[in-house]
Design a protein around this motif. Sequence first.
Motif, PDB file in Angstrom:
ATOM      1  N   ASN A 115      49.223 -17.182  -0.892  1.00  0.00           N
ATOM      2  CA  ASN A 115      48.256 -17.237   0.057  1.00  0.00           C
ATOM      3  C   ASN A 115      47.397 -15.909  -0.175  1.00  0.00           C
ATOM      4  O   ASN A 115      47.695 -14.760   0.203  1.00  0.00           O
ATOM      5  N   TYR A 116      46.092 -15.986  -0.335  1.00  0.00           N
ATOM      6  CA  TYR A 116      45.264 -15.023  -0.507  1.00  0.00           C
ATOM      7  C   TYR A 116      44.068 -14.509   0.477  1.00  0.00           C
ATOM      8  O   TYR A 116      43.476 -13.823   0.378  1.00  0.00           O
ATOM      9  N   SER A 117      44.423 -15.572   1.531  1.00  0.00           N
ATOM     10  CA  SER A 117      43.248 -15.919   2.427  1.00  0.00           C
ATOM     11  C   SER A 117      43.175 -14.452   3.420  1.00  0.00           C
ATOM     12  O   SER A 117      44.306 -13.899   3.690  1.00  0.00           O
ATOM     13  N   GLU A 118      42.040 -14.315   3.980  1.00  0.00           N
ATOM     14  CA  GLU A 118      42.161 -13.143   4.917  1.00  0.00           C
ATOM     15  C   GLU A 118      41.013 -13.380   6.169  1.00  0.00           C
ATOM     16  O   GLU A 118      40.047 -14.250   5.705  1.00  0.00           O
ATOM     17  N   GLY A 119      41.452 -12.935   7.208  1.00  0.00           N
ATOM     18  CA  GLY A 119      40.251 -13.081   8.530  1.00  0.00           C
ATOM     19  C   GLY A 119      39.074 -12.274   8.048  1.00  0.00           C
ATOM     20  O   GLY A 119      39.088 -11.295   7.492  1.00  0.00           O
ATOM     21  N   GLY A 120      38.048 -13.052   8.326  1.00  0.00           N
ATOM     22  CA  GLY A 120      36.714 -12.732   8.172  1.00  0.00           C
ATOM     23  C   GLY A 120      36.346 -12.944   6.888  1.00  0.00           C
ATOM     24  O   GLY A 120      35.070 -12.441   6.405  1.00  0.00           O
ATOM     25  N   ALA A 121      37.006 -13.438   5.950  1.00  0.00           N
ATOM     26  CA  ALA A 121      36.530 -13.496   4.370  1.00  0.00           C
ATOM     27  C   ALA A 121      35.504 -14.594   4.343  1.00  0.00           C
ATOM     28  O   ALA A 121      35.322 -15.288   4.989  1.00  0.00           O
ATOM     29  N   THR A 122      34.835 -13.911   3.119  1.00  0.00           N
ATOM     30  CA  THR A 122      33.546 -14.930   2.566  1.00  0.00           C
ATOM     31  C   THR A 122      33.906 -14.875   1.087  1.00  0.00           C
ATOM     32  O   THR A 122      34.961 -14.619   0.459  1.00  0.00           O
ATOM     33  N   THR A 123      32.921 -15.566   0.481  1.00  0.00           N
ATOM     34  CA  THR A 123      33.229 -15.937  -0.855  1.00  0.00           C
ATOM     35  C   THR A 123      33.321 -14.596  -1.814  1.00  0.00           C
ATOM     36  O   THR A 123      33.718 -14.794  -3.089  1.00  0.00           O
ATOM     37  N   GLY A 124      32.860 -13.692  -1.362  1.00  0.00           N
ATOM     38  CA  GLY A 124      33.157 -12.393  -2.007  1.00  0.00           C
ATOM     39  C   GLY A 124      34.620 -12.188  -2.534  1.00  0.00           C
ATOM     40  O   GLY A 124      34.962 -11.817  -3.611  1.00  0.00           O
ATOM     41  N   LYS A 128      38.955 -12.494  -6.761  1.00  0.00           N
ATOM     42  CA  LYS A 128      40.123 -12.938  -7.397  1.00  0.00           C
ATOM     43  C   LYS A 128      40.191 -13.847  -8.489  1.00  0.00           C
ATOM     44  O   LYS A 128      41.172 -14.049  -8.973  1.00  0.00           O
ATOM     45  N   LEU A 129      38.903 -14.234  -9.084  1.00  0.00           N
ATOM     46  CA  LEU A 129      38.927 -15.129 -10.290  1.00  0.00           C
ATOM     47  C   LEU A 129      39.547 -14.694 -11.505  1.00  0.00           C
ATOM     48  O   LEU A 129      40.343 -15.589 -12.023  1.00  0.00           O
ATOM     49  N   ASP A 130      39.350 -13.457 -12.141  1.00  0.00           N
ATOM     50  CA  ASP A 130      39.954 -13.035 -13.182  1.00  0.00           C
ATOM     51  C   ASP A 130      41.672 -13.009 -12.821  1.00  0.00           C
ATOM     52  O   ASP A 130      42.126 -13.431 -14.084  1.00  0.00           O
ATOM     53  N   TYR A 131      41.999 -12.618 -11.912  1.00  0.00           N
ATOM     54  CA  TYR A 131      43.510 -12.623 -11.438  1.00  0.00           C
ATOM     55  C   TYR A 131      43.868 -14.054 -11.512  1.00  0.00           C
ATOM     56  O   TYR A 131      44.965 -14.472 -12.194  1.00  0.00           O
ATOM     57  N   ALA A 178      30.555 -21.811  -8.882  1.00  0.00           N
ATOM     58  CA  ALA A 178      30.687 -20.842 -10.055  1.00  0.00           C
ATOM     59  C   ALA A 178      32.385 -20.492 -10.179  1.00  0.00           C
ATOM     60  O   ALA A 178      32.983 -20.809 -11.336  1.00  0.00           O
ATOM     61  N   GLY A 179      33.041 -20.449  -8.968  1.00  0.00           N
ATOM     62  CA  GLY A 179      34.182 -20.440  -8.931  1.00  0.00           C
ATOM     63  C   GLY A 179      35.082 -21.388  -9.505  1.00  0.00           C
ATOM     64  O   GLY A 179      35.994 -21.514 -10.185  1.00  0.00           O
ATOM     65  N   ILE A 180      34.651 -22.700  -8.775  1.00  0.00           N
ATOM     66  CA  ILE A 180      35.464 -23.835  -8.931  1.00  0.00           C
ATOM     67  C   ILE A 180      35.419 -24.093 -10.642  1.00  0.00           C
ATOM     68  O   ILE A 180      36.237 -24.669 -11.316  1.00  0.00           O
ATOM     69  N   LYS A 181      34.245 -23.923 -11.200  1.00  0.00           N
ATOM     70  CA  LYS A 181      33.663 -24.208 -12.629  1.00  0.00           C
ATOM     71  C   LYS A 181      34.614 -23.334 -13.408  1.00  0.00           C
ATOM     72  O   LYS A 181      35.173 -23.906 -14.603  1.00  0.00           O
TER      73      LYS A 181
END
Length: 374
Positions: A216-225, A230-233, A266-269
């Motif tokens: 789980n990489y989720s964070e409080g207050g997170a947005t699409t940034g 994390k996409l490369d990883y 873009a991330g989904i693609k």
Amino acid sequence: MPLNLHHKSLAYRVAPFLFALVCLFSACRKDKPAASTPRYEVQGETIALSSENPSYLLKNDAVIKRVYKIDATGKQTEYKAGTDYFVTSNGGLKRGALSTIPDFSTHKMVLNGNGKFTWQPDPNRNPQLSLIWQVMVDYTTSKDSIISPQGAFLSTSLKGKLTSGSDISIDCIGTSITAGAHTLPRYFHSSDQAIYVRLLAKAINYIYGCKPTVTNYSEGGATTGLFTSKLDYLVAKKPDVVIVEFGMNEHLKGANMDGNLTAIEAGIKRLSAAGIDCILIGFFQQNPYWELEVESSTIYFNNKLREIAARNKIYFSDIYQQFETLPKEKLYRDLMGDYHHHPTEFGHKLYYLQTIPPFLTVEKKESELLKAVQ
């Protein structure tokens, strides 16, 4: 030839036969009563009780087994029927005059002159956390539903792993919702064990016997940034499936909604091109009294997420539509831990039921899917 019961001799011959036939059918109905609808157990539905007014569980035929509260040590305080709570004639649950159940009528949400609230953190939190007042209820119900499989949204390779019992990896990335904010495990112990993705993993293990690994990489207050960063990883790691949950923070007043939606697609693609299955999670209508909430933006953003999922042929967990079917008076008081936008553990069970369909190969009853995680 029509029967003429005015013909005396024929009437006498037919009447005993009809009487015997009626008696036979009556005996059959008496000896073989209709089977009762099976009941199953629902555990931990969160609810807050105010004064001595009745509140209602989601299942209107609930037979209550116990009412309790869990503290930071895991200790359960059990409340007594007939003293702490009463069940009304129409199935409501209410506090007694001498109840030790927290009284939600003392909960505070301070509104500004425009009828909206400004969010404030502790120690003078506004609105106050609803989890402080909530109790949990275990009950039985006969109200079951069918969850239909949506396996067409998963790749052949992932479906093959599931049906063969092979272990799989599930990564999730999103906001404080997927981080588990204001579930009791997160609130007391900084743990995400109650989130819907963990429940999903339990159910997959229950159904297929494989062992899903959740990261789980989720964070409080997170947005699409966070997603973009994390996409490369994620592409290099190549988990079997990535669950993507954004929108609750990206649709607020002043946010660049279309820019955030572009980043999500873009991330989904990119993940899909790398052979990684994706599931996109929507979001519910958060407390409309918050000064930064725009209800039309919630609808717009969810509609666009639905379109992104359709264009990219991935499963969309339509949380907005699911939560819109719930009684409005229950949503923030009973199913949010913060009276705002963080689901309780039971709220995460609702998320789980909405998110599991692509992992099913056959229809499952809600009762069986709850049994898998309770």
